[in-house]
Design a protein around this motif. Structure first.
Motif, PDB file in Angstrom:
ATOM      1  N   ILE A   1      -2.491 -38.445   1.015  1.00  0.00           N
ATOM      2  CA  ILE A   1      -3.284 -37.456   0.691  1.00  0.00           C
ATOM      3  C   ILE A   1      -3.892 -37.120   2.467  1.00  0.00           C
ATOM      4  CG2 ILE A   1      -3.734 -37.451  -1.348  1.00  0.00           C
ATOM      5  CD1 ILE A   1      -6.519 -38.665  -0.688  1.00  0.00           C
ATOM      6  N   ASN A   2      -4.205 -35.702   2.775  1.00  0.00           N
ATOM      7  CA  ASN A   2      -4.579 -35.297   4.022  1.00  0.00           C
ATOM      8  C   ASN A   2      -5.843 -34.457   3.890  1.00  0.00           C
ATOM      9  OD1 ASN A   2      -5.055 -34.843   7.035  1.00  0.00           O
ATOM     10  ND2 ASN A   2      -3.250 -33.482   6.912  1.00  0.00           N
TER      11      ASN A   2
ATOM     12  N   ASN B   1      -1.844 -32.826  -1.041  1.00  0.00           N
ATOM     13  CA  ASN B   1      -1.123 -33.883  -1.468  1.00  0.00           C
ATOM     14  C   ASN B   1      -0.001 -33.878  -0.694  1.00  0.00           C
ATOM     15  OD1 ASN B   1       0.335 -35.799  -2.818  1.00  0.00           O
ATOM     16  ND2 ASN B   1       0.129 -34.809  -4.835  1.00  0.00           N
ATOM     17  N   ASP B   2       0.256 -34.946   0.295  1.00  0.00           N
ATOM     18  CA  ASP B   2       1.469 -35.025   0.908  1.00  0.00           C
ATOM     19  C   ASP B   2       2.444 -35.910   0.411  1.00  0.00           C
ATOM     20  OD1 ASP B   2       0.721 -32.844   2.969  1.00  0.00           O
ATOM     21  OD2 ASP B   2      -0.419 -34.557   4.147  1.00  0.00           O
TER      22      ASP B   2
ATOM     23  N   SER C   1       2.699 -32.457  -5.506  1.00  0.00           N
ATOM     24  CA  SER C   1       2.969 -32.522  -4.189  1.00  0.00           C
ATOM     25  C   SER C   1       3.239 -31.344  -3.675  1.00  0.00           C
ATOM     26  CB  SER C   1       4.298 -33.410  -4.122  1.00  0.00           C
ATOM     27  OG  SER C   1       4.737 -33.631  -2.841  1.00  0.00           O
ATOM     28  N   GLY C   2       2.491 -31.350  -2.322  1.00  0.00           N
ATOM     29  CA  GLY C   2       2.462 -29.969  -1.572  1.00  0.00           C
ATOM     30  C   GLY C   2       1.160 -29.058  -1.800  1.00  0.00           C
ATOM     31  N   GLU C   3       0.644 -29.162  -2.947  1.00  0.00           N
ATOM     32  CA  GLU C   3      -0.536 -28.490  -3.170  1.00  0.00           C
ATOM     33  C   GLU C   3      -1.785 -29.011  -2.574  1.00  0.00           C
ATOM     34  OE1 GLU C   3       0.771 -26.897  -7.879  1.00  0.00           O
ATOM     35  OE2 GLU C   3      -0.504 -28.583  -7.613  1.00  0.00           O
ATOM     36  N   GLU C   4      -2.956 -28.010  -2.757  1.00  0.00           N
ATOM     37  CA  GLU C   4      -4.132 -28.079  -1.836  1.00  0.00           C
ATOM     38  C   GLU C   4      -5.251 -28.275  -3.119  1.00  0.00           C
ATOM     39  OE1 GLU C   4      -5.411 -26.178   1.937  1.00  0.00           O
ATOM     40  OE2 GLU C   4      -6.209 -24.835   0.026  1.00  0.00           O
ATOM     41  N   LEU C   5      -5.768 -29.305  -3.068  1.00  0.00           N
ATOM     42  CA  LEU C   5      -7.125 -29.297  -3.809  1.00  0.00           C
ATOM     43  C   LEU C   5      -8.416 -29.090  -2.987  1.00  0.00           C
ATOM     44  CD1 LEU C   5      -8.653 -30.522  -6.439  1.00  0.00           C
ATOM     45  CD2 LEU C   5      -8.255 -32.893  -5.095  1.00  0.00           C
TER      46      LEU C   5
END
Length: 151
Positions: free
Chosen positions: A53-54, A73-74, A111-115
Motif C-alpha cells: 500500500i502507498n 493498493n499497489d 489492487s490498483g484502487e484508491e481508498l
C-alpha cells in the motif's frame, strides 16, 4: 494356573492394543493440527508478501479542520476496508469515513484502487509540528506519510 496366565496375557495384550489405539489417535490429531497451522502461516505470509500500500496524500484542510488521507493498493492482494486501520500522530482513529473509488458501501479494496479516509481533526497543526499518518492493512503491511496543510 495355566488358564490364569493365559487370561492375564490376553488381558494385557488387549490393554496394549487399546492403549496404542488411543495414543495413535491423539498423535495423529496433533500432527494434523500442526500441519494445518503451518499451512495457514504460509498462506498468511504469502498474503503479506503480495500486499503493498502507498499513502499518496494526507492533507489537513484548515478551513474546516478535516483531514483527507488517500491510499493506493499497489499489491496483488484484495484487502478488506474494515481490516484497514488509520493512525494519526499515533492515535488510533475509528471515527473517519472511508470510501473506495468513491463508493462508501463496499468493503473490498482491490489492487490498483484508491481508498480515502476523511474526518475531523481540529487538534492538528502541521504548520508548527510534524503530523504523520499511518495506514495498516489487514495482513499487517503499513505505509506512513506526513500530513500537509491546505487552506
Amino acid at each position: 494356573m495355566g488358564f490364569s496366565v493365559s487370561a492375564s496375557v490376553a488381558i494385557l495384550a488387549a490393554a496394549l492394543l487399546i492403549g496404542f489405539g488411543m495414543f495413535h489417535s491423539a498423535a495423529y490429531d496433533t500432527v494434523e493440527r500442526v500441519t494445518d497451522a503451518r499451512s495457514d502461516a504460509r498462506d498468511d505470509l504469502l498474503d503479506q508478501q503480495n500486499t503493498a500500500i502507498n499513502v499518496t496524500g494526507a492533507v489537513l484542510y484548515s478551513s474546516n479542520d478535516t483531514t483527507r488521507v488517500t491510499v493506493v493498493n499497489d499489491g496483488a492482494t484484495t484487502l478488506n476496508v474494515d481490516e484497514t486501520d488509520l493512525l494519526i500522530n499515533n492515535e488510533y482513529r475509528t471515527d473517519f469515513d472511508s470510501e473506495v473509488e468513491g463508493d462508501n458501501t463496499t468493503d473490498l479494496w482491490q489492487s490498483g484502487e484508491e481508498l480515502t479516509f476523511s474526518g475531523e481533526t481540529p487538534a492538528l497543526d502541521p504548520a508548527n509540528e510534524t503530523v504523520r499518518v499511518k495506514v495498516v492493512s489487514g495482513p499487517g503491511v503499513a505505509a506512513t506519510a506526513e500530513v500537509t496543510e491546505s487552506g
